[in-house]
Enzyme design. Structure first.
Site, PDB file in Angstrom:
ATOM      1  N   LYS A 144       0.842  -1.214   0.000  1.00  0.00           N
ATOM      2  CA  LYS A 144       0.000   0.000   0.000  1.00  0.00           C
ATOM      3  C   LYS A 144       0.870   1.256   0.000  1.00  0.00           C
ATOM      4  CE  LYS A 144      -0.324  -0.157   5.057  1.00  0.00           C
ATOM      5  NZ  LYS A 144      -1.177  -0.555   6.203  1.00  0.00           N
ATOM      6  N   TYR A 166      17.276  30.973   7.799  1.00  0.00           N
ATOM      7  CA  TYR A 166      16.179  31.833   8.255  1.00  0.00           C
ATOM      8  C   TYR A 166      16.118  31.938   9.773  1.00  0.00           C
ATOM      9  CZ  TYR A 166      14.038  31.481   3.571  1.00  0.00           C
ATOM     10  OH  TYR A 166      13.768  31.541   2.235  1.00  0.00           O
TER      11      TYR A 166
HETATM   12  C1  LIG Z   1      -0.553  -1.673   6.834  1.00  0.00           C
HETATM   13  C2  LIG Z   1      -1.232  -2.935   7.127  1.00  0.00           C
HETATM   14  C3  LIG Z   1      -0.501  -4.121   7.277  1.00  0.00           C
HETATM   15  C4  LIG Z   1       1.005  -4.156   7.383  1.00  0.00           C
HETATM   16  O1  LIG Z   1       1.381  -3.645   8.639  1.00  0.00           O
HETATM   17  P1  LIG Z   1       2.935  -3.475   9.020  1.00  0.00           P
HETATM   18  O2  LIG Z   1       2.911  -3.009  10.423  1.00  0.00           O
HETATM   19  O3  LIG Z   1       3.466  -2.458   8.077  1.00  0.00           O
HETATM   20  O4  LIG Z   1       3.548  -4.801   8.829  1.00  0.00           O
HETATM   21  C5  LIG Z   1      -1.207  -5.298   7.389  1.00  0.00           C
HETATM   22  N1  LIG Z   1      -2.557  -5.303   7.360  1.00  0.00           N
HETATM   23  C6  LIG Z   1      -3.279  -4.176   7.257  1.00  0.00           C
HETATM   24  C7  LIG Z   1      -4.763  -4.252   7.253  1.00  0.00           C
HETATM   25  C8  LIG Z   1      -2.647  -2.941   7.154  1.00  0.00           C
HETATM   26  O5  LIG Z   1      -3.376  -1.823   7.074  1.00  0.00           O
END
Ligand SMILES: *Cc1c(COP(=O)(O)O)cnc(C)c1O
Length: 379
Positions: free
Chosen positions: A41, A269
């Site tokens: 993702k 800055y």
């Molecule tokens: C992001 C996510 C994962 C992976 O989690 P990590 O902590 O990055 O391993 C697995 N399942 C779902 C539903 C997620 O949203």
């Protein structure tokens, strides 16, 4: 000057590291008899979803997971035919393209299930569905009291022929806190939901393990695990010891100008830093628009010409200034902002600790319109 191109703002993606991490994680899963769904993702946590997906599938992953339908379709458009699961939708999401591309979908409610079933029936296809039980994260997922009705409806939909229930699944709230009591409680609730699904006539698999649970809770691997962050070499449970993960992202730039300033001169800055001695400065053409958090101003260093050197004054939108003392630094010299840490450079975890966030947020925020990404695959 190094023999490399003088990058302005570049993310080096080490595909060999990703392959290594996937091998480590899928070997752990296989020891428990589980398959691996690599989570790609948010553009592969900023590393490039398609690049990561291909490398993962070649290195032991069986399936891919993403949050949105758009992300799933992007994988299909790239020619990836492995099973792809996605779990988060707009209220008016059109499931037709996902079903046409055999993307597996999640249902947390009766209405969600009905929408998927209707979209599959309209195409005369079978939608593969994972039923999500809320075991205590209180995000998506079906509340326990509505679950019996959901599994009954799913069993009927399966019998009617347009839905196949693949899994009962959930997500952990505190997997990175070893021994947190919620972990066992969530596992028990998943198991109860699974038994109710079986009693309703379904034959699903179970999945709940994120990276932290893949690394620390083999008893929660069930039939499928869903590692994300560890695939990228960032450890969600460093307190558990070394897990042999290799960070895959290096953020690099190079010096565009060097100069000397006198004692009493100030930098950047707001003049928040003033030299107490004459010193050399190196200008690095990256700033907060390239993902360097402005809140790191006054508390970050970079790896340049063989050592860590402090960034002085504020991080600007496009630039930051490094104190090089009396050392010889040349225009074009490589600057490492963060990386695996092997050469002494800072890590994404170090940035995160410094500003009170997690390394997940650092790496997923790095790829921006004017930042390049260079994929290196040396395996
Ligand atoms: C992001 C996510 C994962 C992976 O989690 P990590 O902590 O990055 O391993 C697995 N399942 C779902 C539903 C997620 O949203």
């Amino acid at each position: 000057m190094s023999d490399q191109p003088a990058y302005r703002a570049d993310l080096r993606i080490d595909v060999g590291a990703i392959r290594h991490n996937v091998r480590v994680l899928s070997a752990r899963a296989r020891e428990s008899g589980a398959r691996t769904m690599t989570i790609v993702k948010s553009d592969g946590y900023g590393h490039g979803a398609v690049t990561v997906a291909r490398a993962a599938l070649e290195s032991g992953a069986d399936q891919l997971g993403v949050a949105s339908v758009g992300e799933a379709l992007q994988l299909r458009a790239a020619g990836i035919t492995a099973p792809v699961f996605c779990w988060l939708y707009a209220v008016d999401e059109d499931f037709a393209p996902a079903i046409a591309e055999d993307v597996q979908l999640s249902a947390s409610s009766l209405t969600g299930l009905q929408k998927i079933e209707a979209a599959a029936a309209a195409q005369d296809r079978v939608a593969r569905v994972h039923l999500k039980i809320d075991t205590g994260l209180s995000r998506s997922g079906c509340p326990g009291e509505l679950w019996p009705a959901l599994v009954e409806a799913a069993a009927k939909a399966e019998a009617d022929g347009n839905v196949e229930v693949v899994a009962v699944w959930s997500h952990l709230a505190c997997a990175d806190e070893l021994g947190h009591p919620s972990i066992d409680e969530q596992a028990a609730r998943l198991q109860r939901a699974y038994e109710q699904a079986r009693a309703a006539g379904l034959d699903p698999i179970r999945h709940i393990a994120n990276s932290a649970a893949v690394l620390t809770r083999p008893d929660l691997h069930f039939e499928l695990v869903r590692p994300g962050i560890a695939v990228y070499g960032l450890d969600p449970v460093p307190q558990d010891g070394d897990h042999d993960l290799r960070p895959a992202m290096t953020f690099r730039s190079s010096v565009v100008l060097t100069k000397r300033i006198a004692a009493g001169e100030s930098v950047s800055y707001g003049h928040t830093w003033t030299a107490d001695r004459p010193t050399g400065l190196a200008l690095v053409p990256v700033g907060y628009a390239d993902g360097v958090p402005r809140t790191l101003s006054g508390r970050m260093s970079v790896w340049l010409a063989g050592k860590r050197r402090p960034v002085r004054g504020r991080v600007c939108m496009d630039q930051l200034v490094v104190d090089i003392g009396d050392d010889e630094v040349h225009e074009g010299d490589e600057v490492l902002l963060f990386g695996p840490g092997d050469r002494g450079e800072p890590t994404a975890a170090e940035w995160a600790d410094e500003i009170g966030t997690i390394h997940y947020e650092i790496v997923t925020g790095m790829y921006r319109p004017r930042v390049t990404r260079t994929v290196e695959d040396e395996t």
